[in-house]
Design an enzyme around this catalytic site. Structure first.
Site, PDB file in Angstrom:
ATOM      1  N   HIS A  72      -9.988 -37.240 -47.045  1.00  0.00           N
ATOM      2  CA  HIS A  72     -11.304 -36.253 -46.622  1.00  0.00           C
ATOM      3  C   HIS A  72     -11.785 -36.147 -45.295  1.00  0.00           C
ATOM      4  CE1 HIS A  72     -14.780 -39.011 -47.197  1.00  0.00           C
ATOM      5  NE2 HIS A  72     -13.861 -39.672 -47.998  1.00  0.00           N
ATOM      6  N   ASP A 189     -14.696 -44.135 -43.293  1.00  0.00           N
ATOM      7  CA  ASP A 189     -14.581 -43.427 -44.502  1.00  0.00           C
ATOM      8  C   ASP A 189     -14.765 -42.049 -44.368  1.00  0.00           C
ATOM      9  OD1 ASP A 189     -14.802 -42.552 -47.201  1.00  0.00           O
ATOM     10  OD2 ASP A 189     -16.762 -43.417 -47.610  1.00  0.00           O
ATOM     11  N   GLU A 223     -15.772 -34.135 -50.197  1.00  0.00           N
ATOM     12  CA  GLU A 223     -15.639 -35.539 -50.971  1.00  0.00           C
ATOM     13  C   GLU A 223     -16.861 -36.237 -51.190  1.00  0.00           C
ATOM     14  OE1 GLU A 223     -14.825 -39.365 -52.207  1.00  0.00           O
ATOM     15  OE2 GLU A 223     -15.637 -38.785 -50.375  1.00  0.00           O
ATOM     16  N   GLU A 224     -17.583 -36.321 -50.204  1.00  0.00           N
ATOM     17  CA  GLU A 224     -19.045 -37.070 -50.067  1.00  0.00           C
ATOM     18  C   GLU A 224     -19.999 -36.594 -51.061  1.00  0.00           C
ATOM     19  OE1 GLU A 224     -19.125 -40.037 -49.099  1.00  0.00           O
ATOM     20  OE2 GLU A 224     -17.626 -40.468 -47.441  1.00  0.00           O
ATOM     21  N   ASP A 244      -8.413 -43.675 -49.354  1.00  0.00           N
ATOM     22  CA  ASP A 244      -9.896 -43.885 -49.145  1.00  0.00           C
ATOM     23  C   ASP A 244     -10.066 -45.265 -48.757  1.00  0.00           C
ATOM     24  OD1 ASP A 244     -12.825 -43.000 -48.732  1.00  0.00           O
ATOM     25  OD2 ASP A 244     -12.307 -41.655 -50.359  1.00  0.00           O
ATOM     26  N   HIS A 324     -20.094 -47.322 -45.906  1.00  0.00           N
ATOM     27  CA  HIS A 324     -21.373 -46.241 -45.729  1.00  0.00           C
ATOM     28  C   HIS A 324     -22.531 -46.891 -44.975  1.00  0.00           C
ATOM     29  CE1 HIS A 324     -20.379 -43.502 -49.337  1.00  0.00           C
ATOM     30  NE2 HIS A 324     -19.343 -43.554 -48.510  1.00  0.00           N
TER      31      HIS A 324
END
Length: 369
Positions: A72, A189, A223-224, A244, A324
């Site tokens: 993504h 990510d 995606e997030e 991922d 994150h």
């Protein structure tokens, strides 16, 4: 079938280009164009959905059963929630990330007509003014504000700049490559996953192996926020592997080295047979790897299955520390994943009966007892 040569310089260069291209969920057009131009350079045909998800096609000897590899393009970010009387902005997160990792971030605010630089700061940011209250104030999104690098005295000044509620905020990645292979940055990510996918395509481009069936490289844009690979899959795809991050943290089995094969995440277990196929390929070709299960995690795969796609799924990960937040990975994990994917796409589909969505019992597998 062999592990294809990997162009490390290419993978790292495209990773840096991706990291320097802002792409919070909902503001991904620029990064879509970056990847499209890269696919053109590699000579890979592609199509875009209405919203900008990309489906690139590498033809094999047969159209079906096809495979898909998905990563993504979107990242975490923020949006303006309110214009404040002090000339600053209240913000809310885009995607799920903790406010403590937003404090002090340099950002770009995108308006309808331009952009402005600024910083995300706690409401009490000066120790010279607030003393110990700087340390005791809670870390929360409603305890943050965006300070723009503009002469602003109030709401009217913000409005004169064309700033509105809902404007997007992109957080600087600030990537750093170390000589020993470590890569530190925000947004690894899943920009690192995209670099792995493009690195695999570069390896296919350079060596031109004959693939047994079509392989689709998918690049999703939401995606997030939970949408993922819900609308970009062709009907011929029987197997999908997502790329991922795998979290290297206490209680987890992921590592910053080798490939991490996920056995399950919060949406449930991944396909038994496809995950074992990937594990066997790792063993056969000497690719370092480990298995893991994630409690608080979902990927493009969950969105695809929830959208009604009936296909076998697996998740392969580069181990990431501080997910994150301030993230760190190692080149070895990216190298391992490209090696694994390069042999996976050269291997045949597991079950020929899956050329069609529905078929007879003959040829359907059985798990060991």
């Amino acid at each position: 079938m062999r592990v294809l040569p990997i162009d490390q310089r290419y993978v790292l260069d495209i990773l840096m280009k991706l990291l320097h291209t802002p792409s919070p969920s909902g503001y991904t057009d620029r990064v879509v164009h970056v990847v499209c131009e890269e696919l053109k350079r590699l000579g890979v045909p592609f199509e875009l959905t209405r919203l900008g998800a990309i489906r690139a096609t590498v033809r094999g000897a047969a159209r079906a059963p096809a495979r898909a590899i998905v990563s993504h393009l979107d990242t975490l970010g923020a949006q303006v929630k309110a214009l404040k009387p002090n000339g600053r902005l209240e913000v809310v997160p885009v995607g799920h990330w903790n406010a403590r990792f937003a404090e002090g971030a340099r950002v770009t605010l995108f308006t309808d007509g331009g952009s402005h630089r600024g910083s995300l700061l706690p409401l009490k940011a000066s120790g010279h003014t607030f003393g110990p209250e700087v340390d005791s104030q809670p870390s929360a999104w409603n305890n943050l504000e965006l300070r723009l690098d503009e002469p602003l005295g109030g709401i009217e000044d913000l409005m004169k700049l064309g700033i509105y509620v809902g404007d997007f905020v992109a957080v600087d990645a600030n990537p750093e490559l170390s000589d020993n292979g470590f890569i530190n940055s925000r947004h690894l990510d899943d920009k690192a996953g995209v670099a792995v996918a493009l690195g695999t395509l570069k390896a296919l481009h350079d060596t031109r192996p004959t693939l047994p069936s079509d392989v689709y490289f998918l690049f999703t844009i939401l995606e997030e926020v939970g949408v993922g690979a819900s609308a970009v899959l062709p009907d011929t795809v029987a197997e999908m592997v997502a790329i991922d991050n795998g979290t290297t943290a206490p209680g987890q089995n992921s590592a910053e080295y080798g490939a991490t094969i996920a056995m399950a995440d919060s949406s449930g277990p991944f396909d038994y047979h496809l995950t074992r196929r990937l594990l066997l390929l790792c063993k056969e070709f000497g690719i370092a790897h480990q298995r893991d299960v994630f409690r608080y995690y979902r990927s493009d795969i969950a969105a695809a299955l929830q959208a009604g796609h009936d296909l076998r799924t697996a998740l392969v990960c580069f181990g990431i520390d501080g997910s994150h937040g301030w993230e760190r990975i190692h080149w070895n994990a990216l190298e391992s994943l490209i090696g694994l994917l390069s042999v996976y796409v050269q291997s045949g589909a597991m079950f020929q009966r899956e050329r069609e969505a529905l078929g007879p019992q003959d040829g359907f597998p059985i798990q060991p007892q």
